[in-house]
Design a protein around this motif. Structure first.
Motif, PDB file in Angstrom:
ATOM      1  N   TYR A  89      47.609  49.069  35.521  1.00 55.40           N
ATOM      2  CA  TYR A  89      46.506  49.726  35.515  1.00 55.40           C
ATOM      3  C   TYR A  89      46.845  51.154  34.724  1.00 55.40           C
ATOM      4  CZ  TYR A  89      48.309  52.907  39.322  1.00 55.40           C
ATOM      5  OH  TYR A  89      48.929  53.750  39.831  1.00 55.40           O
ATOM      6  N   CYS A 142      46.484  50.404  31.223  1.00 54.16           N
ATOM      7  CA  CYS A 142      45.131  50.295  30.879  1.00 54.16           C
ATOM      8  C   CYS A 142      44.451  51.670  30.604  1.00 54.16           C
ATOM      9  CB  CYS A 142      44.280  49.511  31.642  1.00 54.16           C
ATOM     10  SG  CYS A 142      42.639  49.730  31.523  1.00 54.16           S
ATOM     11  N   TYR A 199      40.971  37.508  27.844  1.00 54.79           N
ATOM     12  CA  TYR A 199      41.666  36.256  28.179  1.00 54.79           C
ATOM     13  C   TYR A 199      41.603  35.017  27.571  1.00 54.79           C
ATOM     14  CZ  TYR A 199      43.173  39.036  31.983  1.00 54.79           C
ATOM     15  OH  TYR A 199      43.782  40.137  32.981  1.00 54.79           O
ATOM     16  N   TYR A 258      36.825  52.648  35.420  1.00 60.31           N
ATOM     17  CA  TYR A 258      38.228  53.020  35.744  1.00 60.31           C
ATOM     18  C   TYR A 258      39.264  52.966  34.593  1.00 60.31           C
ATOM     19  CZ  TYR A 258      37.022  52.647  40.622  1.00 60.31           C
ATOM     20  OH  TYR A 258      36.619  52.927  41.804  1.00 60.31           O
ATOM     21  N   SER A 272      35.079  49.051  42.444  1.00 66.97           N
ATOM     22  CA  SER A 272      36.285  48.504  42.220  1.00 66.97           C
ATOM     23  C   SER A 272      36.786  47.700  43.429  1.00 66.97           C
ATOM     24  CB  SER A 272      37.447  49.756  42.246  1.00 66.97           C
ATOM     25  OG  SER A 272      37.542  50.563  43.793  1.00 66.97           O
ATOM     26  N   ALA A 326      34.547  45.517  44.711  1.00 70.59           N
ATOM     27  CA  ALA A 326      33.946  43.998  44.123  1.00 70.59           C
ATOM     28  C   ALA A 326      34.646  43.422  43.236  1.00 70.59           C
ATOM     29  CB  ALA A 326      32.653  44.503  43.855  1.00 70.59           C
ATOM     30  N   ALA A 327      35.545  44.163  42.177  1.00 69.81           N
ATOM     31  CA  ALA A 327      36.412  43.662  41.320  1.00 69.81           C
ATOM     32  C   ALA A 327      37.426  42.917  41.983  1.00 69.81           C
ATOM     33  CB  ALA A 327      36.612  44.547  40.124  1.00 69.81           C
ATOM     34  N   ASP A 365      36.691  39.778  43.449  1.00 69.41           N
ATOM     35  CA  ASP A 365      36.485  38.563  42.710  1.00 69.41           C
ATOM     36  C   ASP A 365      37.974  38.268  41.976  1.00 69.41           C
ATOM     37  OD1 ASP A 365      33.939  38.245  42.981  1.00 69.41           O
ATOM     38  OD2 ASP A 365      33.235  38.817  41.339  1.00 69.41           O
ATOM     39  N   ASP A 366      38.649  39.154  41.301  1.00 68.87           N
ATOM     40  CA  ASP A 366      39.925  38.800  40.604  1.00 68.87           C
ATOM     41  C   ASP A 366      40.763  40.123  40.645  1.00 68.87           C
ATOM     42  OD1 ASP A 366      41.766  37.922  38.988  1.00 68.87           O
ATOM     43  OD2 ASP A 366      40.491  36.719  37.952  1.00 68.87           O
ATOM     44  N   GLU A 386      43.913  40.411  39.664  1.00 70.62           N
ATOM     45  CA  GLU A 386      44.731  40.619  38.512  1.00 70.62           C
ATOM     46  C   GLU A 386      43.676  41.268  37.188  1.00 70.62           C
ATOM     47  OE1 GLU A 386      47.068  36.994  37.538  1.00 70.62           O
ATOM     48  OE2 GLU A 386      46.652  37.501  35.457  1.00 70.62           O
ATOM     49  N   VAL A 387      42.631  40.739  36.913  1.00 72.21           N
ATOM     50  CA  VAL A 387      41.711  41.365  36.047  1.00 72.21           C
ATOM     51  C   VAL A 387      41.454  42.813  36.427  1.00 72.21           C
ATOM     52  CG1 VAL A 387      39.613  40.855  34.698  1.00 72.21           C
ATOM     53  CG2 VAL A 387      40.887  39.184  35.507  1.00 72.21           C
ATOM     54  N   ALA A 388      40.938  42.962  37.839  1.00 74.96           N
ATOM     55  CA  ALA A 388      40.742  44.396  38.036  1.00 74.96           C
ATOM     56  C   ALA A 388      41.916  45.272  37.741  1.00 74.96           C
ATOM     57  CB  ALA A 388      40.613  44.399  39.650  1.00 74.96           C
ATOM     58  N   GLU A 389      43.049  44.894  38.064  1.00 72.77           N
ATOM     59  CA  GLU A 389      44.328  45.781  37.600  1.00 72.77           C
ATOM     60  C   GLU A 389      44.318  45.885  36.200  1.00 72.77           C
ATOM     61  OE1 GLU A 389      47.720  45.299  39.546  1.00 72.77           O
ATOM     62  OE2 GLU A 389      48.571  46.881  38.919  1.00 72.77           O
ATOM     63  N   ALA A 390      44.006  44.917  35.320  1.00 68.96           N
ATOM     64  CA  ALA A 390      44.079  44.987  33.963  1.00 68.96           C
ATOM     65  C   ALA A 390      42.829  45.695  33.244  1.00 68.96           C
ATOM     66  CB  ALA A 390      44.130  43.608  33.291  1.00 68.96           C
ATOM     67  N   MET A 391      41.986  46.176  34.083  1.00 70.34           N
ATOM     68  CA  MET A 391      40.787  46.831  33.502  1.00 70.34           C
ATOM     69  C   MET A 391      40.939  48.224  34.185  1.00 70.34           C
ATOM     70  SD  MET A 391      39.215  45.174  31.709  1.00 70.34           S
ATOM     71  CE  MET A 391      40.054  43.683  31.237  1.00 70.34           C
ATOM     72  N   GLY A 392      42.050  48.492  34.857  1.00 71.29           N
ATOM     73  CA  GLY A 392      42.478  50.038  35.307  1.00 71.29           C
ATOM     74  C   GLY A 392      42.382  50.209  36.721  1.00 71.29           C
ATOM     75  N   VAL A 393      41.955  49.240  37.387  1.00 69.82           N
ATOM     76  CA  VAL A 393      41.862  49.688  39.015  1.00 69.82           C
ATOM     77  C   VAL A 393      43.105  49.632  39.527  1.00 69.82           C
ATOM     78  CG1 VAL A 393      40.746  48.978  41.038  1.00 69.82           C
ATOM     79  CG2 VAL A 393      39.515  48.566  39.150  1.00 69.82           C
ATOM     80  N   ASN A 394      43.543  50.724  40.445  1.00 68.84           N
ATOM     81  CA  ASN A 394      44.782  50.866  40.939  1.00 68.84           C
ATOM     82  C   ASN A 394      44.462  49.922  42.262  1.00 68.84           C
ATOM     83  OD1 ASN A 394      46.957  51.544  42.352  1.00 68.84           O
ATOM     84  ND2 ASN A 394      46.923  53.789  42.017  1.00 68.84           N
ATOM     85  N   ILE A 443      43.542  50.830  46.565  1.00 69.25           N
ATOM     86  CA  ILE A 443      42.297  50.786  47.047  1.00 69.25           C
ATOM     87  C   ILE A 443      42.490  49.859  48.059  1.00 69.25           C
ATOM     88  CG2 ILE A 443      40.150  49.424  46.479  1.00 69.25           C
ATOM     89  CD1 ILE A 443      40.285  51.812  44.577  1.00 69.25           C
TER      90      ILE A 443
END
Lengths: 245, 345
Positions: A74, A77, A85, A106, B208, B210-211, B214-215, B217-225, B229
């Motif tokens: 994160y 990012c 992907y 985020y 965050s 909700a992400a 759902d996923d 790994e993707v959430a973390e790749a999109m910047g969610v810590n 959380i």
């Protein structure tokens, strides 16, 4: 010519399998770098190491002067690294708009950004990728082409400096593939992003990439201009068979 | 302050602030009606059927457990099967402090919060380390281990009989009035939880969650810590549930592990959550009242057969209402622009 990403002798193994072995290269700001290699060459593993899914066993990764080798995904990012992907991974229970909102919220730190601000910004990225009319459709209900667009919108919404595009043309028909390539070109022009593009479709890469790096069995076997790489006998041998590193 | 009806709107002006409500029924602010009905329930029960006050308290408390549990489920992306562990933590802390140290309820409340916080923080890494079925099994195990501990250390926890002699929450000298006041307090607690969780579910924090749901790994790749959380979404609901344990202890004046820690209690809480509306916070309230009233009705009509009929009815409801009872309402009136969160697991 500033180096945006510098990979220095990185290696990764899974048990006895050496997935990436002593790979070094760099990406210049503003360029499109192609990453090629036969199946199982370690392209996606390398991207996973740069984006933070896997940590490198050895070596060093520098992004815009920051050492990101051991940094969590994160934070990478937030520094400006984003990805799509190979097999689209949408948030299935979130609408297209909300999926992009998450990235806008985020991705890069923005001061005092509310949910509504992020939704407005996300709308812009959805419109750019041609998905505005699908903004209220759940991720699980989108088609493959729309999912590719959503992945790009989601990646762009984090306001990245460098995007990793993993086989954007896989599973698309020629018309859709052409549109996807055009979209990437436009993204580069409008948002000034640097692209590392993993692709199997050689023709597309030859046109779009300024430089190409070729991996085989986890090792870098060639780096250079697309035409030079395409004519390299070693690369041809690896793609056509009978090559052992 | 000025109040006027203008173009089908009720307009309230307080100083420079202006508040508007559409008076056409389909634009009514639903939470206001909802809360109004909920406040009327204990008042009506007090005057008409005071013997039903404990049932209303039960429903409020079950909903108050299910609401933070819903937050925990969404925020960690995993189903916790052991919310009663934190009831035990809060309840026993309050009971022990009250009996052994003679502390009044508001002091034991602080201790219950502290205990909930400590145990919540200690357990929260589970939501990062363990996933799916492993997480569910581990969380299922903790209350059962705690129950065994209450039997092993009988001197401290008084095993089967439980701790008794805990200071009463309110005592005005009249049983029905006591019950009514406790009923109002349980309602206040439930509404407070609903307000807190509702605010969170409408914030950017919810996006965050909700992400992650759902996923991850993707959430973390999109910047969610993701880790941060998850720890927050685990610890704070754990504290909220521990406070309900404190409430039970001071409401009944006794607290025993065999009442709250076994699977039967957990099943009831999960049913409230699932029948109400699959972790929808408003649905939890409907679920709480529905389960308690159904149980009471069946046991008075069918006697011991209710033990068979009750689970059958619930099973049918689980199968036929995938979004729970609240789903029926939401589907008819679904008009949100920003979508609400859904729970996948």
């Amino acid at each position: 010519m500033t180096e945006i990403l510098k990979i220095d002798s990185v290696s990764k193994h899974f048990g006895g399998l050496m997935a990436i072995n002593d790979v070094s290269f760099s990406i210049i700001e503003g360029e499109t770098l192609g990453l090629m290699g036969p199946n199982g060459a370690g392209k996606t593993t390398l991207v996973n190491m740069i984006t933070g899914k896997y940590l490198a066993d050895s070596g060093n990764i520098q992004f815009m002067g920051h050492d990101i080798t051991r940094m969590p995904a994160y934070r990478r990012c937030k520094l400006g690294i984003s990805r799509t992907y190979q097999i689209p991974r949408p948030f299935p229970e979130l609408t297209a708009l909300m999926s992009v909102v998450v990235s806008a919220l985020y991705g890069k730190d923005r001061a005092n950004q509310s949910l509504e601000d992020a939704a407005t910004e996300a709308t812009h990225y959805l419109e750019f990728c041609g998905l505005f009319s699908k903004r209220n459709v759940l991720g699980k209900d989108l088609t493959l082409y729309e999912l590719r667009g959503l992945e790009l919108a989601r990646a762009l919404a984090t306001t990245p400096k460098l995007i990793f595009v993993d086989e954007v043309m896989a599973g698309l028909n020629p018309d859709e593939a052409y549109k996807a390539v055009r979209l990437l070109e436009r993204a580069k022009e409008e948002f000034g992003v640097t692209i590392l593009w993993i692709e199997h479709v050689m023709a597309a890469l030859m046109q779009a990439a300024q430089r190409v790096v070729v991996l085989h069995y986890g090792q870098k076997i060639c780096e250079g201009l697309p035409q030079d790489v395409a004519n390299d006998p070693y690369v041809i041998e690896c793609y056509l068979g009978s090559c052992h590193v | 302050m000025e109040l006027e009806i203008k173009r089908e709107k009720l307009v309230l002006r307080v100083g420079t602030q202006k508040y508007e409500w559409h008076i056409e029924p389909r634009y009514w602010r639903n939470p206001f009606i909802y809360v109004g009905i909920l406040i009327l329930v204990p008042i009506a029960v007090y005057f008409l059927y005071p013997q039903w006050l404990p049932t209303v308290i039960d429903a409020n408390l079950l909903a108050a457990i299910a609401i933070p549990l819903g937050w925990m489920t969404i925020g960690t992306g995993r189903m916790n099967f052991g919310p009663q562990f934190y009831i035990g933590v809060g309840g026993f802390t309050a009971a022990l402090c009250s009996i052994n140290l003679g502390w009044p309820p508001f002091v034991t409340l602080l201790m219950a919060i502290l205990a909930g916080l400590i145990f919540g923080l200690l357990m929260s890494p589970l939501s990062i380390i363990a996933g799916g079925l492993y997480y569910t099994l581990l969380t299922l195990l903790f209350p059962l281990v705690f129950l065994e501990i209450t039997f092993i250390y009988t001197d401290l926890f008084k095993g089967d009989t439980g701790l008794f002699g805990i200071a009463q929450m309110v005592n005005v000298g009249h049983f029905t009035v006591n019950q009514f006041l406790i009923c109002l307090m349980s309602l206040f607690m439930m509404l407070l939880y609903m307000f807190i969780v509702d605010k969170i579910m409408r914030s950017k924090f919810a996006a965050s969650m909700a992400a992650i749901n759902d996923d991850e790994e993707v959430a973390e790749a999109m910047g969610v810590n993701v880790k941060k959380i998850k720890i927050i979404s685990f610890t704070i609901p754990a504290v909220m549930i521990a406070v309900i344990g404190w409430f039970y202890a001071h409401y009944y004046g006794t607290f025993s592990g065999v009442t709250y820690l076994p699977l039967a209690f957990m099943v009831k809480v999960l049913l409230v959550s699932m029948i109400g509306g699959r972790v929808q916070i408003y649905g939890n309230v409907i679920g709480g009242y529905f389960i308690v009233i159904l149980e009471l009705f069946l046991s008075s009509v069918l006697g011991e057969y209710s033990q068979v009929v009750f689970p059958i009815i619930l099973l049918i409801l689980l199968l036929t209402l995938p979004e729970g009872l609240f789903g029926l309402y939401r589907k008819r009136r679904y008009r949100e622009y920003l979508p609400t969160l859904h729970v996948r697991r």
